[in-house]
Design a protein around this motif. Structure first.
Motif, PDB file in Angstrom:
ATOM      1  N   ASN A 701       0.825  -1.287   0.006  1.00 29.98           N
ATOM      2  CA  ASN A 701      -0.061   0.043  -0.088  1.00 29.98           C
ATOM      3  C   ASN A 701       1.014   1.241  -0.007  1.00 29.98           C
ATOM      4  O   ASN A 701       0.366   2.517  -0.392  1.00 29.98           O
ATOM      5  CB  ASN A 701      -0.819  -0.014   1.289  1.00 29.98           C
ATOM      6  CG  ASN A 701      -2.207  -1.050   0.865  1.00 29.98           C
ATOM      7  OD1 ASN A 701      -2.464  -1.370  -0.042  1.00 29.98           O
ATOM      8  ND2 ASN A 701      -2.548  -1.346   2.366  1.00 29.98           N
ATOM      9  N   LYS A 704       1.724   3.370  -3.553  1.00 25.78           N
ATOM     10  CA  LYS A 704       0.757   3.821  -4.242  1.00 25.78           C
ATOM     11  C   LYS A 704       1.219   5.086  -5.044  1.00 25.78           C
ATOM     12  O   LYS A 704       0.600   5.665  -6.155  1.00 25.78           O
ATOM     13  CB  LYS A 704      -0.551   4.127  -3.607  1.00 25.78           C
ATOM     14  CG  LYS A 704      -0.245   5.048  -2.417  1.00 25.78           C
ATOM     15  CD  LYS A 704      -1.532   5.408  -1.482  1.00 25.78           C
ATOM     16  CE  LYS A 704      -1.218   6.278  -0.514  1.00 25.78           C
ATOM     17  NZ  LYS A 704      -2.263   6.261   0.578  1.00 25.78           N
ATOM     18  N   PRO A 709      -3.369   2.663  -7.114  1.00 20.94           N
ATOM     19  CA  PRO A 709      -3.843   1.989  -5.766  1.00 20.94           C
ATOM     20  C   PRO A 709      -4.371   0.964  -6.081  1.00 20.94           C
ATOM     21  O   PRO A 709      -4.599  -0.206  -5.489  1.00 20.94           O
ATOM     22  CB  PRO A 709      -4.707   3.087  -4.968  1.00 20.94           C
ATOM     23  CG  PRO A 709      -4.257   4.507  -5.584  1.00 20.94           C
ATOM     24  CD  PRO A 709      -3.656   4.213  -7.106  1.00 20.94           C
ATOM     25  N   LEU A 712      -2.680  -2.245  -6.153  1.00 16.61           N
ATOM     26  CA  LEU A 712      -1.996  -2.887  -5.083  1.00 16.61           C
ATOM     27  C   LEU A 712      -3.036  -3.414  -4.188  1.00 16.61           C
ATOM     28  O   LEU A 712      -2.309  -4.074  -3.116  1.00 16.61           O
ATOM     29  CB  LEU A 712      -1.217  -1.417  -4.451  1.00 16.61           C
ATOM     30  CG  LEU A 712      -0.406  -0.738  -5.299  1.00 16.61           C
ATOM     31  CD1 LEU A 712       0.245   0.679  -4.321  1.00 16.61           C
ATOM     32  CD2 LEU A 712       0.855  -1.495  -5.467  1.00 16.61           C
ATOM     33  N   GLN A 713      -4.126  -3.325  -4.427  1.00 14.09           N
ATOM     34  CA  GLN A 713      -5.003  -4.068  -3.553  1.00 14.09           C
ATOM     35  C   GLN A 713      -4.946  -5.827  -3.820  1.00 14.09           C
ATOM     36  O   GLN A 713      -5.180  -6.400  -2.491  1.00 14.09           O
ATOM     37  CB  GLN A 713      -6.423  -3.827  -3.892  1.00 14.09           C
ATOM     38  CG  GLN A 713      -6.766  -2.482  -3.598  1.00 14.09           C
ATOM     39  CD  GLN A 713      -8.256  -1.805  -3.735  1.00 14.09           C
ATOM     40  OE1 GLN A 713      -8.836  -2.606  -4.540  1.00 14.09           O
ATOM     41  NE2 GLN A 713      -8.517  -0.511  -3.523  1.00 14.09           N
ATOM     42  N   GLY A 771       1.343   5.888 -10.777  1.00  7.51           N
ATOM     43  CA  GLY A 771       0.890   6.304  -9.663  1.00  7.51           C
ATOM     44  C   GLY A 771       0.949   7.794  -9.563  1.00  7.51           C
ATOM     45  O   GLY A 771       1.584   8.344 -10.604  1.00  7.51           O
TER      46      GLY A 771
END
Length: 841
Positions: A701, A704, A709, A712-713, A771
């Protein structure tokens, strides 16, 4: 009157001064004479540290005191100390002190003497230290003309020995005898032509060991004897005697003649009483407590004779008999009795060498309720090559036995039915010529249970059968349960005769089958001494060097060096720590103090594992391990839940999915608590992943700024293979490439033995994944839409459970800056072309 008083005082002072000063005047002279007298009589090195002469200790006698006396042999026995004495005192008359010759010693006191008697492998003895020059006359005859002026005569009235030790070590026949805490007091004239001597003595512990077998252990001896001694004939008549052998009262009478260097014996010994209760006095003193509440009946006696000549290797005849008839004993607090005890035992030898001796247990019988037990044994040729013929037949029902004998806190139940026979020569065992041994028999176990406060689990043998032959013991139907674990053993045990009689290696080849093994329980089978003050189960395990380590539970174990067992294992299920194991097959060997795993296959953590290697404990209880692991597709979430070490080293696995495989070779050491010592580990290996996915990781996390984002989950990592090495517990991960969240990534780094992480991820980020940090850099650059891929770095460092993540955009800026310069140049060129077109019209 005052003058008389003054004169008396002056005389007393002068006398006292003389008594004090005499030892100083004579000290040097007596010291020299003492050393001279001793060294002239012996062929050995005699030393003593302190020398003191006193007139007050035993006035009017003079006391000569030597401290730390040491006599060391010469030649073959030069390394061996024959005698040490902490304190030796000799007393002599004051008048004898002023003589130029003929000084005589009247009393000898020895404190803590240690006499070490050795027979060498050549038959020589270390106590043969008398000088060969005929100086022996200097000790005993002070009246002969020409006697040396500096000799002492022995006119002893008393010899006292306190807290002495005597060791007899025959290196030729491998016999060892030990007399500990010897106290002896001899009173009477030890000179002249004849006398009467009173001898009082006690030995707290007497032991006899022959060829590694302890025949007598910690026997207590005590005697009071009145002797008539004829010094001219050297005849010793035992006039009165009482001998206590572990409190058993006996009597020895007869004659001993020592005319020269040989001796003749004519002795008779017998017990004073024939009651069976007296026979129980042979029980060692440490077990006296068990005899306080016993009722007995029956008769028992010990009798014997020793008669004949003793010279060098020729020994007198002896005949010792033990007879027990109609013996019964019962503990008043227990319901059952041990009854019908009979024994007919003899130890005999005719005149001649010791090899002629025989031990014969013609009958040894007892009954507990209706279960008889019988033993017979005949042993011949004790010295050269023992020949034996024995049998043990009987049933021991422990439920009945514990109703007859107090077993303290130990709980034993079930029964053992034995029918065993053995016959042959000891040399056949030494040469492993088992075909020359006649051995046969069977032992059956039925619901045998052993429960001890020293163990955390009960040991139960529901059934078992052991068939004995000279070559091996065959195990069949041997079922064992230890706590939750069950074992079924079949196979053979070899070399058991050599193991029993010669401390040989016990060998075995067995099939081991089990439905479940709880390794956690087995590691804790023997109770440890735990400090009651430190019983908090939530306290973390201490480090190997901490003070608290001594209070924790020790789990490591030793493998006996005198066993060589191979188990062909087939275990359905097992558990170690929180790790579930199943379908375990392969070889488990215990040999030379090592536990060796050879081709051990098992299923665990959703995958499989192959294991080879060894375990060997050390004196410091920090075992050496040398293992090779092949881990096949372990499920990462299951591994995280099951392995405490995995949680500590790879905490990110708690948010991971997928499978991991590895091939690892490592050497290292364990703590006493069965945990790896990180700094001790060396090794190397490779690992690879399959369908690795990291979900909502706090570490990812923080990226980011360089990746969107939403990417990245649920981070997918392309399957990869990586190499690593381990040096003193420090893991060095070699660079490898993979895709992280769809971006090409190069990964490298280290993990220290202290769990400090230092890792680098170098991304090549695609345009659609930029990002906010990268977008901010691009926003000020004209023509940035032409930039499709930029590099970005990530440094992860610090404690592995809470590392610090830093984004490195230095290479990003360089790439974008270079791209921007090219874009401006292209714009200028285009503008120039357009102007030319415009003005050219």
């Amino acid at each position: 009157m005052k003058k008389v008083s003054l004169i008396i005082i002056i005389v007393i002072v002068v006398i006292a001064g003389i008594l004090v000063s005499v030892p100083f005047f004579f000290r040097k002279t007596l010291l020299e004479k003492t050393k001279t007298a001793i060294n002239k009589q012996v062929n050995a090195e005699v030393e003593f540290e302190g020398f003191k002469l006193s007139l007050f200790r035993s006035f009017p006698k003079v006391t000569l005191e030597l401290k730390n006396v040491t006599i060391t042999g010469k030649g073959e026995f030069q390394p061996d100390t024959l005698l040490t004495i902490a304190n030796a005192r000799a007393k002599m008359s004051l008048r004898s002190l002023f003589k130029k010759s003929g000084r005589s010693i009247e009393e000898i006191n020895l404190v803590q003497p240690k006499l070490n008697l050795i027979v060498g492998k050549t038959g020589n003895v270390n106590w043969d230290i008398m000088a060969e020059s005929g100086d022996e006359s200097n000790i005993s005859d002070t009246s002969r003309p020409g006697m040396q002026e500096d000799a002492f005569a022995l006119q002893l009235d008393k010899i006292e020995i306190k807290n002495g030790t005597v060791l007899y070590n025959d290196r030729e026949t491998y016999m060892f005898q030990f007399f500990d805490n010897v106290n002896l007091d001899i009173k009477g004239k030890m000179y002249g032509t004849s006398t009467e001597l009173l001898v009082e003595g006690k030995v707290d512990r007497f032991s006899v060991d022959y060829k590694g077998v302890k025949y007598i252990s910690n026997l207590t001896l005590e005697t009071t004897s009145l002797l008539n001694v004829d010094y001219d004939k050297m005849d010793i008549t035992i006039k009165e005697n009482e001998l206590l052998v572990n409190r058993l009262p006996m009597e020895v009478t007869g004659l001993i003649q020592i005319p020269s260097d040989s001796a003749f014996y004519d002795l008779t010994l017998k017990t004073k009483d024939s009651g069976f209760e007296n026979f129980l006095a042979l029980v060692p003193p440490g077990y006296e407590e068990y005899l306080k509440k016993i009722k007995t009946s029956g008769s028992a006696s010990i009798s014997g004779t020793i008669k004949g000549l003793y010279f060098e290797e020729i020994y007198p005849a002896f005949d010792l008999k033990i007879d027990v008839a109609d013996g019964n004993f019962k503990y008043v607090d227990l319901p059952e009795e041990i009854k019908n005890i009979r024994a007919d035992i003899s130890v005999s030898k005719p005149q001649g060498i010791l090899d002629l001796a025989e031990v014969h247990i013609k009958t040894a019988h007892l009954e507990i309720k209706n279960n008889p037990v019988d033993l017979t044994l005949l042993i011949k040729n004790l010295v050269s090559d023992p020949w034996f013929d024995g049998a043990f037949v009987g049933t021991i029902n422990f439920d009945q036995l514990k109703n007859a004998l107090p077993l303290d806190s130990v709980n034993i139940s079930g029964s053992i039915d034995a029918n065993l026979f053995v016959k042959g020569n000891y040399s056949s065992i030494e040469k492993e010529q088992y075909d020359k041994i006649n051995s046969d028999g069977i032992v059956l176990l039925d619901n045998f249970l052993f429960d001890s406060p020293d163990f955390t689990q009960k040991i139960l043998v529901p059934s078992g059968k052991l068939d004995f032959s000279p070559q091996n013991v065959t195990l069949s139907q041997l079922n064992v349960k230890v706590g939750q674990s069950d074992f079924n053993l079949t196979g053979k045990v070899y070399n058991y005769l050599n193991y029993i009689f010669k401390d040989g290696i016990l060998k075995g080849d067995m099939q081991l089958a089990s439905s479940f093994v709880n390794i956690n329980e087995l590691l804790r089978l023997q109770k440890k001494n735990v400090n009651p003050a430190n019983t908090n189960k939530n306290v973390a395990e201490p480090s190997a060097g901490s003070n608290a380590a001594a209070d924790q539970e020790k789990l490591v174990f030793d493998i006996p060096k005198n066993i060589d067992f191979t188990f062909r294992s087939n275990i359905d299920k097992a558990v170690f720590d929180k790790l579930p194991l199943s379908e375990i097959t392969g070889l488990i060997t215990a040999k030379n103090g090592k536990l060796i795993l050879n081709g051990l296959n098992m299923n665990t953590l959703g995958g499989g594992m192959k294991l080879n290697g060894s375990y060997e404990n050390t004196a410091q209880n920090q075992p050496l391990v040398d293992f090779g692991f092949e881990i096949i597709k372990f499920d990462i979430p299951i591994a995280f839940q099951s392995l405490t070490g995995f949680q500590k080293m790879v905490p990110i696995a708690g948010q991971s999915q997928g499978k991991i495989s590895t091939n690892l070779k490592m050497k290292g050491q364990l703590t006493p608590y069965f945990k790896i010592i990180p700094a001790s580990v060396d090794g190397s290996g490779i690992f690879n992943t399959e369908n690795l996915r990291i979900i909502n990781s706090a570490v990812f996390n923080q990226l980011k700024g360089i990746l969107l984002p939403e990417k990245l989950q649920n981070v997918e990592i392309e399957d990869f293979k990586a190499n690593f090495t381990i040096d003193n517990g420090n893991i060095d991960l070699k660079p490898f490439k993979t895709n992280v969240a769809g971006q090409e990534t190069t990964v490298l780094g280290t993990l220290s033995a202290e769990n400090i992480l230092n890792m680098r991820l170098d991304f090549k980020v695609n345009r659609d994944a930029f990002g906010t940090d990268i977008q901010n850099v691009l926003s000020v650059i004209p023509g940035n839409k032409n930039i499709t891929v930029v590099p970005a770095g990530v440094n992860i460092s610090g404690p592995v459970n809470k590392p610090e993540v830093k984004v490195d955009l230095s290479e990003t800026r360089k790439t974008i800056t270079n791209a921007a310069k090219e874009g401006l140049q292209d714009s200028a060129k285009k503008l120039g072309k357009e102007l030319q077109k415009l003005f050219g019209k």
